[in-house]
Design a protein around this motif. Structure first.
Motif, PDB file in Angstrom:
ATOM      1  N   GLY A  82      -0.309   0.750  -7.797  1.00 24.76           N
ATOM      2  CA  GLY A  82       0.524   0.185  -6.751  1.00 24.76           C
ATOM      3  C   GLY A  82       2.004   0.314  -7.067  1.00 24.76           C
ATOM      4  O   GLY A  82       2.842  -0.253  -6.390  1.00 24.76           O
TER       5      GLY A  82
ATOM      6  N   ASP B  81      -1.613   4.313  -4.989  1.00 30.75           N
ATOM      7  CA  ASP B  81      -2.100   3.116  -4.328  1.00 30.75           C
ATOM      8  C   ASP B  81      -3.077   2.385  -5.233  1.00 30.75           C
ATOM      9  O   ASP B  81      -3.839   2.990  -5.972  1.00 30.75           O
TER      10      ASP B  81
ATOM     11  N   THR C 238      -3.948   8.104   1.602  1.00 32.93           N
ATOM     12  CA  THR C 238      -3.695   7.095   0.582  1.00 32.93           C
ATOM     13  C   THR C 238      -3.258   7.826  -0.677  1.00 32.93           C
ATOM     14  O   THR C 238      -3.959   8.708  -1.160  1.00 32.93           O
TER      15      THR C 238
ATOM     16  N   SER D 128      -5.749   0.904  -4.576  1.00 25.31           N
ATOM     17  CA  SER D 128      -7.172   1.053  -4.293  1.00 25.31           C
ATOM     18  C   SER D 128      -7.671   2.478  -4.527  1.00 25.31           C
ATOM     19  O   SER D 128      -8.789   2.792  -4.182  1.00 25.31           O
TER      20      SER D 128
ATOM     21  N   ASN E 184      -1.909  -0.957   8.003  1.00 28.64           N
ATOM     22  CA  ASN E 184      -2.367  -2.247   7.465  1.00 28.64           C
ATOM     23  C   ASN E 184      -3.618  -2.677   8.214  1.00 28.64           C
ATOM     24  O   ASN E 184      -4.011  -2.076   9.199  1.00 28.64           O
TER      25      ASN E 184
ATOM     26  N   SER F 169       0.845  -1.190   0.000  1.00 29.02           N
ATOM     27  CA  SER F 169       0.000   0.000   0.000  1.00 29.02           C
ATOM     28  C   SER F 169       0.876   1.235   0.000  1.00 29.02           C
ATOM     29  O   SER F 169       1.968   1.238   0.547  1.00 29.02           O
TER      30      SER F 169
ATOM     31  N   ASN G  19      -5.312  -6.295  -0.516  1.00 29.65           N
ATOM     32  CA  ASN G  19      -5.103  -5.222  -1.475  1.00 29.65           C
ATOM     33  C   ASN G  19      -4.400  -5.842  -2.665  1.00 29.65           C
ATOM     34  O   ASN G  19      -3.212  -6.089  -2.623  1.00 29.65           O
TER      35      ASN G  19
ATOM     36  N   LYS H 239       0.859   4.661   1.412  1.00 33.07           N
ATOM     37  CA  LYS H 239       0.192   5.542   2.358  1.00 33.07           C
ATOM     38  C   LYS H 239       1.235   6.351   3.117  1.00 33.07           C
ATOM     39  O   LYS H 239       2.355   5.893   3.307  1.00 33.07           O
TER      40      LYS H 239
END
Lengths: 299, 171
Positions: free
Chosen positions: A202, A180, A176, A182, B81, A136, B135, A138
């Motif tokens: 990603g 990322d 985020t 998502s 996470n 991720s 994810n 972030k």
């Protein structure tokens, strides 16, 4: 020599069991965290407790930056000053034009009875921690709900959109990044107003623009800005430039790649846009049409 | 700098107090929270995991698995996470290290480092699954690079640990 086989074996026999129990607890927690909201206050409290440690850990960098700034030479300051003054003159000109245009636009919108646009108030925030997880993208910033940060607000740097607030603590918030997997941002091509959606992949520095027909009018070098149709991002923030367009008539969609304009992973200072505008009301899907009887098809 | 096998034997006989362990973990956590920036994407020097592996191998009876679990949760909160992601990995790796502790302690520094590389692979493998499920991100090719890096860092961990011997005991 004291040799105690019994206790040694007992311990080792129990270890796999203990491991299984703790592992099961971890998996249970993950499921609970993904499905239900009741863990959010726990996480909020924990992140608040972790905050001082994060702050202290990022202190060396802050100190080195301060020293760096103190030691810059006179000539560089002078040069910067001259450059910034020139830049400011240009900006003032642009602002003057913009003010006139804004008034005109507000009047026109009133004429056609459109929703008035509320300009978001930016507050500056500092990135105090960037996630270690390769899955991720972030970062954590040092402003939270106390300063008015709410989930969903857009985060920018001086050039363009960096990402979106996705989790808010009292004194910190999680952003985020655009990159990322998502994250999706509705955009428009500046040149012709074509609407599209930009998705993160990603990976650093690459964004995907899917679902555009091969004939879509998108070219390399086009600038994409937020369209504002989602009611989350204010309209007109620069997001990305198109870096590659691959049109294969055999495929249903063109393959379009873009690069974020903002230095998504380089800066420490960002702006959070405190959007006071209420999100657009959710549109209910129309009721499903009544099933058509087969009789109707007879001719 | 690299400790000899006699020193290593001595380490196993010198139990560390809970306070000492807690301080070590706190320091490791601090190292993890430092602003590493781009370096971390490639090197991923997870100091907490290394400290856990050290205690699991050298003091298997004294390290509670709950510590591995709790530290995992802290890292999850810091990284954003799912809660339990790192906890699962840490519990699996620390447990595996405890199970293999007797075997690993027979070897010298370099063979121990090889084993640590393997244990780190257990950690990464266990963390990989929920990461992929939660994810659906593309697989980072540098993911497994952390194993050899953990192995390379092991002599450093041991040399830090043997400093305690010279000071003659606990903190």
């Amino acid at each position: 020599m004291d040799y105690q086989p019994s206790s040694f074996f007992r311990r080792n026999m129990r270890l796999p069991l203990r491991m299984t129990l703790w592992a099961a607890l971890s998996v249970g927690l993950m499921v609970a965290d993904a499905r239900f909201a009741f863990l959010h206050p726990v996480r909020g409290a924990a992140s608040l407790a972790l905050r001082p440690l994060e702050q202290v850990a990022s202190a060396p960098l802050a100190v080195s930056e301060a020293v760096d700034q103190y030691l810059v030479g006179w000539s560089r300051l002078e040069r910067d000053n001259r450059r910034l003054q020139a830049h400011e003159r240009q900006l003032m000109q642009a602002v003057a034009t913009q003010q006139a245009l804004q008034t005109e636009n507000a009047n026109l919108r009133r004429l056609i009875d459109a929703r008035a646009r509320v300009a978001p108030t930016p507050i500056s925030a500092e990135i105090i921690y960037s996630s270690q997880d390769p899955f991720s993208r972030k970062v954590t910033i040092d402003k939270g709900s106390r300063q008015g940060v709410v989930d969903g607000q857009a985060v920018m740097d001086a050039v363009g959109v960096v990402g979106q607030i996705t989790r808010t603590g009292a004194l910190s918030a999680e952003v985020t990044l655009l990159t990322d997997k998502s994250e999706a941002v509705p955009v428009q091509v500046v040149r012709n107003g074509l609407r599209a959606v930009v998705f993160g992949l990603g990976r650093d520095d690459v964004l995907n623009v899917p679902y555009q027909a091969p004939s879509a009018d998108v070219n390399k070098g086009d600038v994409l800005v937020t369209s504002g149709v989602d009611g989350i991002y204010p309209q007109g923030l620069p997001v990305a430039t198109v870096t590659a367009v691959e049109r294969n008539p055999a495929e249903p969609f063109a393959r379009i790649q873009a690069r974020p304009l903002a230095g998504v992973q380089y800066h420490r200072q960002v702006l959070v846009l405190l959007n006071k505008e209420k999100p657009l009301p959710r549109v209910e899907p129309p009721p499903a049409p009544a099933p058509v009887r087969k009789k109707g098809h007879k001719k | 700098m690299i400790p000899g096998s006699a020193h290593l034997q001595e380490l196993t006989r010198l139990p560390m107090s809970a306070r000492g362990m807690a301080l070590t973990f706190f320091a490791a956590l601090f190292v993890n929270l430092l602003p590493w920036g781009q370096v971390r994407d490639i090197l991923q020097p997870d100091a907490v995991a290394l400290a856990l592996l050290y205690f699991a191998v050298y003091q298997p009876a004294r390290l509670p698995l709950a510590a591995a679990f709790g530290l995992g949760l802290v890292m999850d909160v810091a990284n954003g996470n799912l809660l339990g992601h790192h906890a699962l990995g840490y519990v699996a790796a620390a447990g595996a290290a405890m199970l293999m502790s007797r075997r690993i302690l027979q070897f010298g520094v370099f063979r121990q480092a090889l084993h640590v590389g393997f244990l780190y692979a257990v950690l990464l493998g266990v963390e990989l699954l929920p990461g992929r499920l939660a994810n659906n991100a593309p697989f980072a090719p540098t993911w497994w690079l952390a194993c050899p890096i953990a192995a390379v860092l092991w002599p450093l961990v041991l040399s830090l640990a043997t400093r305690r011997l010279r000071r003659g005991g606990d903190f």
